[in-house]
Write a protein that holds these residues in place. Structure first.
Motif, PDB file in Angstrom:
ATOM      1  N   ARG A 275     -19.292  21.634 -81.691  1.00  0.00           N
ATOM      2  CA  ARG A 275     -18.702  22.651 -80.822  1.00  0.00           C
ATOM      3  C   ARG A 275     -19.699  23.098 -79.754  1.00  0.00           C
ATOM      4  O   ARG A 275     -19.313  23.353 -78.609  1.00  0.00           O
ATOM      5  CB  ARG A 275     -18.244  23.857 -81.648  1.00  0.00           C
ATOM      6  CG  ARG A 275     -17.183  23.544 -82.678  1.00  0.00           C
ATOM      7  CD  ARG A 275     -16.001  22.796 -82.089  1.00  0.00           C
ATOM      8  NE  ARG A 275     -15.280  23.583 -81.087  1.00  0.00           N
ATOM      9  CZ  ARG A 275     -14.604  23.051 -80.070  1.00  0.00           C
ATOM     10  NH1 ARG A 275     -14.581  21.741 -79.893  1.00  0.00           N
ATOM     11  NH2 ARG A 275     -13.967  23.838 -79.232  1.00  0.00           N
ATOM     12  N   VAL A 276     -20.983  23.172 -80.114  1.00  0.00           N
ATOM     13  CA  VAL A 276     -22.006  23.502 -79.117  1.00  0.00           C
ATOM     14  C   VAL A 276     -21.976  22.486 -77.989  1.00  0.00           C
ATOM     15  O   VAL A 276     -22.024  22.835 -76.797  1.00  0.00           O
ATOM     16  CB  VAL A 276     -23.412  23.564 -79.759  1.00  0.00           C
ATOM     17  CG1 VAL A 276     -24.499  23.649 -78.687  1.00  0.00           C
ATOM     18  CG2 VAL A 276     -23.517  24.760 -80.705  1.00  0.00           C
ATOM     19  N   GLU A 277     -21.887  21.208 -78.340  1.00  0.00           N
ATOM     20  CA  GLU A 277     -21.802  20.164 -77.313  1.00  0.00           C
ATOM     21  C   GLU A 277     -20.567  20.368 -76.438  1.00  0.00           C
ATOM     22  O   GLU A 277     -20.632  20.264 -75.202  1.00  0.00           O
ATOM     23  CB  GLU A 277     -21.771  18.786 -77.966  1.00  0.00           C
ATOM     24  CG  GLU A 277     -21.709  17.655 -76.963  1.00  0.00           C
ATOM     25  CD  GLU A 277     -21.746  16.279 -77.612  1.00  0.00           C
ATOM     26  OE1 GLU A 277     -21.855  15.278 -76.868  1.00  0.00           O
ATOM     27  OE2 GLU A 277     -21.663  16.207 -78.862  1.00  0.00           O
ATOM     28  N   ALA A 278     -19.438  20.672 -77.070  1.00  0.00           N
ATOM     29  CA  ALA A 278     -18.198  20.886 -76.312  1.00  0.00           C
ATOM     30  C   ALA A 278     -18.311  22.109 -75.402  1.00  0.00           C
ATOM     31  O   ALA A 278     -17.860  22.083 -74.249  1.00  0.00           O
ATOM     32  CB  ALA A 278     -17.024  21.048 -77.272  1.00  0.00           C
ATOM     33  N   PHE A 279     -18.915  23.195 -75.915  1.00  0.00           N
ATOM     34  CA  PHE A 279     -19.098  24.391 -75.093  1.00  0.00           C
ATOM     35  C   PHE A 279     -19.956  24.074 -73.869  1.00  0.00           C
ATOM     36  O   PHE A 279     -19.672  24.530 -72.748  1.00  0.00           O
ATOM     37  CB  PHE A 279     -19.769  25.509 -75.898  1.00  0.00           C
ATOM     38  CG  PHE A 279     -19.007  25.982 -77.101  1.00  0.00           C
ATOM     39  CD1 PHE A 279     -17.628  25.858 -77.179  1.00  0.00           C
ATOM     40  CD2 PHE A 279     -19.675  26.571 -78.168  1.00  0.00           C
ATOM     41  CE1 PHE A 279     -16.927  26.302 -78.297  1.00  0.00           C
ATOM     42  CE2 PHE A 279     -18.997  27.022 -79.285  1.00  0.00           C
ATOM     43  CZ  PHE A 279     -17.622  26.882 -79.355  1.00  0.00           C
TER      44      PHE A 279
ATOM     45  N   LYS B 276     -20.426  21.229 -72.330  1.00  0.00           N
ATOM     46  CA  LYS B 276     -19.695  20.412 -71.356  1.00  0.00           C
ATOM     47  C   LYS B 276     -18.713  21.266 -70.572  1.00  0.00           C
ATOM     48  O   LYS B 276     -18.572  21.119 -69.353  1.00  0.00           O
ATOM     49  CB  LYS B 276     -18.982  19.273 -72.074  1.00  0.00           C
ATOM     50  CG  LYS B 276     -19.936  18.199 -72.585  1.00  0.00           C
ATOM     51  CD  LYS B 276     -19.206  17.057 -73.273  1.00  0.00           C
ATOM     52  CE  LYS B 276     -20.200  15.992 -73.732  1.00  0.00           C
ATOM     53  NZ  LYS B 276     -19.516  14.873 -74.437  1.00  0.00           N
ATOM     54  N   ARG B 277     -18.051  22.176 -71.260  1.00  0.00           N
ATOM     55  CA  ARG B 277     -17.073  23.038 -70.601  1.00  0.00           C
ATOM     56  C   ARG B 277     -17.735  23.991 -69.610  1.00  0.00           C
ATOM     57  O   ARG B 277     -17.177  24.305 -68.552  1.00  0.00           O
ATOM     58  CB  ARG B 277     -16.295  23.831 -71.651  1.00  0.00           C
ATOM     59  CG  ARG B 277     -15.081  24.569 -71.095  1.00  0.00           C
ATOM     60  CD  ARG B 277     -14.405  25.345 -72.182  1.00  0.00           C
ATOM     61  NE  ARG B 277     -15.190  26.504 -72.581  1.00  0.00           N
ATOM     62  CZ  ARG B 277     -15.047  27.161 -73.728  1.00  0.00           C
ATOM     63  NH1 ARG B 277     -14.164  26.726 -74.617  1.00  0.00           N
ATOM     64  NH2 ARG B 277     -15.771  28.210 -73.999  1.00  0.00           N
ATOM     65  N   GLU B 278     -18.946  24.447 -69.933  1.00  0.00           N
ATOM     66  CA  GLU B 278     -19.657  25.408 -69.092  1.00  0.00           C
ATOM     67  C   GLU B 278     -20.614  24.735 -68.109  1.00  0.00           C
ATOM     68  O   GLU B 278     -21.435  25.403 -67.472  1.00  0.00           O
ATOM     69  CB  GLU B 278     -20.443  26.380 -69.979  1.00  0.00           C
ATOM     70  CG  GLU B 278     -19.594  27.210 -70.924  1.00  0.00           C
ATOM     71  CD  GLU B 278     -18.664  28.166 -70.204  1.00  0.00           C
ATOM     72  OE1 GLU B 278     -19.067  28.676 -69.132  1.00  0.00           O
ATOM     73  OE2 GLU B 278     -17.543  28.408 -70.701  1.00  0.00           O
ATOM     74  N   ASN B 279     -20.517  23.404 -67.995  1.00  0.00           N
ATOM     75  CA  ASN B 279     -21.382  22.631 -67.091  1.00  0.00           C
ATOM     76  C   ASN B 279     -22.865  22.828 -67.394  1.00  0.00           C
ATOM     77  O   ASN B 279     -23.702  22.944 -66.499  1.00  0.00           O
ATOM     78  CB  ASN B 279     -21.090  22.987 -65.626  1.00  0.00           C
ATOM     79  CG  ASN B 279     -19.682  22.582 -65.205  1.00  0.00           C
ATOM     80  OD1 ASN B 279     -19.236  21.480 -65.510  1.00  0.00           O
ATOM     81  ND2 ASN B 279     -18.988  23.480 -64.524  1.00  0.00           N
ATOM     82  N   ILE B 280     -23.185  22.872 -68.668  1.00  0.00           N
ATOM     83  CA  ILE B 280     -24.564  22.941 -69.144  1.00  0.00           C
ATOM     84  C   ILE B 280     -24.950  21.555 -69.651  1.00  0.00           C
ATOM     85  O   ILE B 280     -24.227  20.957 -70.447  1.00  0.00           O
ATOM     86  CB  ILE B 280     -24.714  23.967 -70.281  1.00  0.00           C
ATOM     87  CG1 ILE B 280     -24.328  25.369 -69.800  1.00  0.00           C
ATOM     88  CG2 ILE B 280     -26.134  23.967 -70.840  1.00  0.00           C
ATOM     89  CD1 ILE B 280     -24.160  26.372 -70.939  1.00  0.00           C
ATOM     90  N   ASP B 281     -26.058  21.028 -69.161  1.00  0.00           N
ATOM     91  CA  ASP B 281     -26.507  19.720 -69.627  1.00  0.00           C
ATOM     92  C   ASP B 281     -26.825  19.777 -71.118  1.00  0.00           C
ATOM     93  O   ASP B 281     -27.628  20.604 -71.560  1.00  0.00           O
ATOM     94  CB  ASP B 281     -27.748  19.268 -68.855  1.00  0.00           C
ATOM     95  CG  ASP B 281     -27.444  18.885 -67.418  1.00  0.00           C
ATOM     96  OD1 ASP B 281     -26.293  18.511 -67.137  1.00  0.00           O
ATOM     97  OD2 ASP B 281     -28.359  18.960 -66.575  1.00  0.00           O
ATOM     98  N   PHE B 282     -26.189  18.885 -71.882  1.00  0.00           N
ATOM     99  CA  PHE B 282     -26.434  18.762 -73.322  1.00  0.00           C
ATOM    100  C   PHE B 282     -27.064  17.399 -73.531  1.00  0.00           C
ATOM    101  O   PHE B 282     -26.412  16.369 -73.384  1.00  0.00           O
ATOM    102  CB  PHE B 282     -25.123  18.893 -74.102  1.00  0.00           C
ATOM    103  CG  PHE B 282     -25.278  18.853 -75.602  1.00  0.00           C
ATOM    104  CD1 PHE B 282     -25.513  20.015 -76.319  1.00  0.00           C
ATOM    105  CD2 PHE B 282     -25.176  17.649 -76.301  1.00  0.00           C
ATOM    106  CE1 PHE B 282     -25.645  19.989 -77.704  1.00  0.00           C
ATOM    107  CE2 PHE B 282     -25.312  17.617 -77.682  1.00  0.00           C
ATOM    108  CZ  PHE B 282     -25.548  18.776 -78.386  1.00  0.00           C
ATOM    109  N   ILE B 283     -28.347  17.398 -73.856  1.00  0.00           N
ATOM    110  CA  ILE B 283     -29.122  16.159 -73.881  1.00  0.00           C
ATOM    111  C   ILE B 283     -29.550  15.854 -75.311  1.00  0.00           C
ATOM    112  O   ILE B 283     -30.296  16.626 -75.921  1.00  0.00           O
ATOM    113  CB  ILE B 283     -30.359  16.275 -72.964  1.00  0.00           C
ATOM    114  CG1 ILE B 283     -29.910  16.602 -71.528  1.00  0.00           C
ATOM    115  CG2 ILE B 283     -31.187  14.999 -72.994  1.00  0.00           C
ATOM    116  CD1 ILE B 283     -31.031  16.993 -70.605  1.00  0.00           C
ATOM    117  N   GLU B 284     -29.049  14.753 -75.842  1.00  0.00           N
ATOM    118  CA  GLU B 284     -29.433  14.321 -77.187  1.00  0.00           C
ATOM    119  C   GLU B 284     -30.732  13.525 -77.085  1.00  0.00           C
ATOM    120  O   GLU B 284     -30.724  12.305 -76.935  1.00  0.00           O
ATOM    121  CB  GLU B 284     -28.317  13.507 -77.823  1.00  0.00           C
ATOM    122  CG  GLU B 284     -27.076  14.330 -78.127  1.00  0.00           C
ATOM    123  CD  GLU B 284     -26.053  13.554 -78.926  1.00  0.00           C
ATOM    124  OE1 GLU B 284     -25.997  13.722 -80.159  1.00  0.00           O
ATOM    125  OE2 GLU B 284     -25.310  12.770 -78.313  1.00  0.00           O
TER     126      GLU B 284
END
Length: 296
Positions: free
Chosen positions: A212-216, A218-226
């Motif tokens: 859900r953090v990843e989904a949030f 993406k929705r908020e245009n925050i880079d989520f980098i694994e």
């Protein structure tokens, strides 16, 4: 080999057929089982699909036949809430073991899996969510298949206890300096508005809240980098936070006694906490966003 009738318990000798819990239970003797902890808000399950899917993935990975089809599992878990009159915040602990059979490392030939589940009231950790927590770093000595949510948790228990003895909420685990996750949660490093976390490989648990953090993000245009980061990188974090079903999205303000950022929950963490509350349909009166946090 014959096992005789009388069993020694913590209080006395009793006959084995009077035990409420089978003493030759593979979960008890080998940790041969899997589990899930599912959050309940206002009497409703949160992320239950993700938890049930992971339960069955874990079962398949360790070759346990779950005694119910998925639709039956949903029904029984709903019944658990109904029979207990749950209409507030709680957690459900669900455990499936390979079953009860004479002790032998090899799988028993014909044994049905045992399922245990209970529900327990669990208020949100409001103070920690608002004010943040401290953590320590700790060597990750777990096995390589942490993506399986198995009962083999002794390394996690020892790490969590070490954190507790240092007056901290969590232990941030690392292998050779590379941060993996925490003893009972996933961990995230924030730098220049970007969120970094360890890739979802076999050596970490693929957290339901992590998804859900990843989904949030993406929705908020925050880079989520694994992308894995190092223990020494923690000192340069703008923000740190962790996530789990019982901790939600929790700010980390100190690690090994060193302050993270300005020592307060960061704006990005706060944004994700708001996303979480909306996603979990948490009532406004139960929100952590009081006038105090709104003023930050």
């Amino acid at each position: 080999m014959t096992i005789h009738d009388h069993i020694l318990t913590e209080n006395d000798f009793v006959k084995q057929d009077t035990l409420k819990y089978p003493f030759e239970e593979r979960g008890l003797q080998f940790g041969d089982g899997i589990y899930e902890v599912i959050r309940v808000y206002n009497g409703n399950y949160y992320l239950i699909d993700e938890h049930i899917d992971r339960l069955y993935r874990s079962a398949a990975a360790v070759k346990i036949d779950v005694p119910y089809k998925k639709e039956d599992m949903y029904e029984r878990l709903d019944d658990l809430l109904q029979k207990n009159g749950i209409d507030g915040d709680a957690k459900v602990y669900l455990q499936i073991t390979r079953g009860s059979a004479p002790r032998d490392h090899a799988f028993p030939d014909q044994t049905q899996a045992n399922l245990y589940a209970y529900v327990k009231d669990l208020p949100r950790p409001d103070t920690f969510l608002r004010d943040g927590v401290s953590a320590i770093t700790h060597e990750d000595v777990r096995w390589d298949w942490c993506y399986i949510k198995s009962l083999n948790l002794l390394p996690n228990v020892l790490a969590k206890q070490t954190a507790k003895e240092h007056g901290c909420y969590e232990a941030i685990l690392h292998k050779n300096g590379e941060v993996t996750e925490c003893s009972s949660s996933n961990v995230y490093f924030v730098r220049q508005g970007k969120v970094y976390t360890h890739p979802a490989k076999k050596n970490i648990l693929h957290g339901c809240v992590r998804m859900r953090v990843e989904a949030f993000c993406k929705r908020e245009n925050i880079d989520f980098i694994e992308e894995a980061f190092q223990v020494e990188d923690l000192a340069y974090a703008d923000e740190l936070f962790l996530s789990s079903s019982t901790s939600e999205i929790m700010p980390i303000l100190r690690v090994d006694g060193q302050t993270i950022g300005d020592g307060r929950p960061g704006a990005l963490t706060r944004k994700l906490q708001k996303c979480y509350e909306a996603d979990a349909h948490i009532n406004e009166e139960d929100s952590i966003f009081t006038s105090q946090t709104a003023a930050e």
